[in-house]
Design a protein around this motif. Sequence first.
Motif, PDB file in Angstrom:
ATOM      1  N   ILE A   1       0.851  -1.170   0.008  1.00 34.06           N
ATOM      2  CA  ILE A   1       0.004   0.104   0.088  1.00 34.06           C
ATOM      3  C   ILE A   1       0.790   1.144  -0.007  1.00 34.06           C
TER       4      ILE A   1
ATOM      5  N   PHE B   1       2.305   1.972  -3.293  1.00 25.31           N
ATOM      6  CA  PHE B   1       1.392   2.552  -4.329  1.00 25.31           C
ATOM      7  C   PHE B   1       1.069   3.977  -3.720  1.00 25.31           C
TER       8      PHE B   1
ATOM      9  N   ALA C   1       4.153   5.631  -5.414  1.00 24.44           N
ATOM     10  CA  ALA C   1       3.787   5.693  -7.099  1.00 24.44           C
ATOM     11  C   ALA C   1       3.180   6.833  -7.512  1.00 24.44           C
ATOM     12  N   ILE C   2       2.113   6.989  -6.761  1.00 27.02           N
ATOM     13  CA  ILE C   2       0.814   7.945  -7.159  1.00 27.02           C
ATOM     14  C   ILE C   2       1.958   9.468  -7.004  1.00 27.02           C
TER      15      ILE C   2
ATOM     16  N   TRP D   1      -0.232   6.273 -14.384  1.00 29.74           N
ATOM     17  CA  TRP D   1      -0.807   6.875 -13.294  1.00 29.74           C
ATOM     18  C   TRP D   1      -1.175   8.309 -13.733  1.00 29.74           C
TER      19      TRP D   1
ATOM     20  N   ALA E   1      -7.896   4.642  -7.155  1.00 33.89           N
ATOM     21  CA  ALA E   1      -6.794   4.504  -6.230  1.00 33.89           C
ATOM     22  C   ALA E   1      -7.231   3.740  -4.927  1.00 33.89           C
TER      23      ALA E   1
ATOM     24  N   LEU F   1      -7.980   0.162  -5.491  1.00 39.14           N
ATOM     25  CA  LEU F   1      -6.727  -0.567  -5.353  1.00 39.14           C
ATOM     26  C   LEU F   1      -6.239  -0.892  -4.031  1.00 39.14           C
ATOM     27  N   ILE F   2      -6.089   0.087  -3.164  1.00 34.02           N
ATOM     28  CA  ILE F   2      -5.832   0.017  -1.852  1.00 34.02           C
ATOM     29  C   ILE F   2      -6.692  -1.029  -1.089  1.00 34.02           C
TER      30      ILE F   2
ATOM     31  N   ILE G   1      -5.528  -4.558  -2.236  1.00 36.38           N
ATOM     32  CA  ILE G   1      -4.345  -5.101  -1.565  1.00 36.38           C
ATOM     33  C   ILE G   1      -4.643  -5.599  -0.140  1.00 36.38           C
TER      34      ILE G   1
ATOM     35  N   ILE H   1       0.132  -7.079  -8.080  1.00 36.36           N
ATOM     36  CA  ILE H   1      -0.341  -5.932  -8.137  1.00 36.36           C
ATOM     37  C   ILE H   1       0.971  -4.810  -7.813  1.00 36.36           C
ATOM     38  N   VAL H   2       1.735  -5.061  -6.951  1.00 37.55           N
ATOM     39  CA  VAL H   2       2.941  -4.490  -6.912  1.00 37.55           C
ATOM     40  C   VAL H   2       3.784  -4.090  -8.066  1.00 37.55           C
TER      41      VAL H   2
ATOM     42  N   ILE I   1       2.005  -1.925 -10.295  1.00 39.89           N
ATOM     43  CA  ILE I   1       1.832  -0.607  -9.711  1.00 39.89           C
ATOM     44  C   ILE I   1       3.195   0.170 -10.226  1.00 39.89           C
TER      45      ILE I   1
END
Length: 416
Positions: free
Chosen positions: A235, A238, A241-242, A306, A322, A325-326, A329, A344-345, A348
Motif C-alpha cells: 500500500i 502504491f 507511485a501515485i 498513473w 486508487a 486498489l488499496i 491489496i 499488484i506491486v 503498480i
Amino acid sequence: MKSMAGIKNRINLTGFSVALFFTGLTLELLILLVDKSALTNPWEGQLFRVTFLLFALKIFFTKFTLKEWFWIAAMILPGIAVYLSTGENVMIRAAVFVAAMKGLQLKPVMKYVLQVTLIGSILIVFLAFGGVLGSVTMADEFREGIIRGVYSFGMGHSNAVHTMFLMIILLALYVYSEKMSVGVLAALFIANGIFFLFTDSKTGMAVTAMAILMAGVMKGFPRLRDSRPIYLLGIAGFGIAIGFSVWAAANSINTWHNPTLFKIDSFLTGRMINLYWDNNAHAGAIETWTLFSAPVHLEYYFDMGWVRLFYWFGIIPGGILAVMLILLIWQCYRKRDYMGLVMIVSLIIYTVIEAHIISVYLARNYLLLLFGAYWSDIFHAGSNQENLPKNIWAIRGSDFHIQRFRKERITDATEK
C-alpha cells in the motif's frame, strides 16, 4: 408460459452463465491480440458492445444479495460520470466485467487468460518471422539518442514485446507458483535477461525480474505470506507511485531548465518532459488535470500510466480507482493471496513508467481479474453460497443439455 424470473432461476446455477462470461472474455483477449499485431480492427467498437452485453447477461443470470446490487451500482457510477464527461465507456465496461466475475474461481480464469495470451503472442511472432504479418525488427531511438535495431516480433515495438512477456510471466507466476521450483524461477529469470538482449526494454526487464524475485522470496520464506507489514508496504508503495506521478506531472514544465530534473527524467527516457512539451495542449501536465475529464483528453496518448489515469478520467474518478486498489491489496492480505500482492506491486511499479493497463482494452488489466474475484468480500456484501460450478464449462452432451449444479448444504448437527 414461464416468467422471465422463472427462466433465470432455472438456469442460474448452470454452465450457461459461465459460457457467457468466457465468450466475452475470449473476445476481449482476441481484440487485445489483434491490437498487438499489425492487423487493424474496424469492428473494435462493435465488439466492445458485444462483450459488454455478454458480461451484462452473465450478471443477469447470477444471484446477488441486495448489498451486492448496491455495490454493483456504486462501481458503475464513476464510469457513468466519466462517460458523461468524455464519451468514453471503458470504466462502465470494466465495472460490468468485474461484477460478472462473481462466483467464478480466480485461478481457472487466470489460467485461461494465460493460455489464450500465450498462444496468441506466439502466433503473432510466427507470422512475423514468416513474413505474413508485421516485421521482426525495427529501428528506434533509445536512451542515448542512438538509432539502433531491436526486435518487435510483429508487435510494432520492442517495448510492447517485453510488456507481453511481463504479463505472461505474471499470469504464470500466479497460476503455477506453488508448483514452480527454484530452478524454474531461475530459468524464467535468465529467459528475461535473454529477452532483454532483443528488446532493450529496461523497464520491462527490471519489473519482470522483480516479479520473479518477489515470487521466489515469498516461496522461500512462507511466513512473509502472512505478514501484515508486507501488504502494508504494498500500500505504501502504491502511495509513493501515485505521489511520484503527481510530482512528475507538476514538474514537467521545468524539466528543460532544471539540470537535476533533467537528469531524473533521463532515467524515465524523457517521459516526464514529454508531459508538458510533447504537444501544444501540454497533455498530462498537472495544470491540465481536472476533477472530471473532457473529450479532448482522450485524444492524447503518453506513457506514465498513473498520470494518464488522472488525466484521461479525471481526479475524482482516478481517486476512487486508487482507493479501490488499496482495498484490493488489503483483501489480498485477508485472503493471504501473496501472489496477488506480487502481481499488484509489479503492475503498480510498471504503470509509473508505462501505461499498458490504463487502456480501453480490459484484457490488458489483470487487476480487474483480482478485483472481480474479491469485490463482494471487499465490500462485505455477499453470502457464503457459491452460485456457479467450479469447472469452467458445464455444458455437456451432444444436445448441449444444461445440467444443474447445487451446492451441498451443511446441515446442523442437531437436525434429525
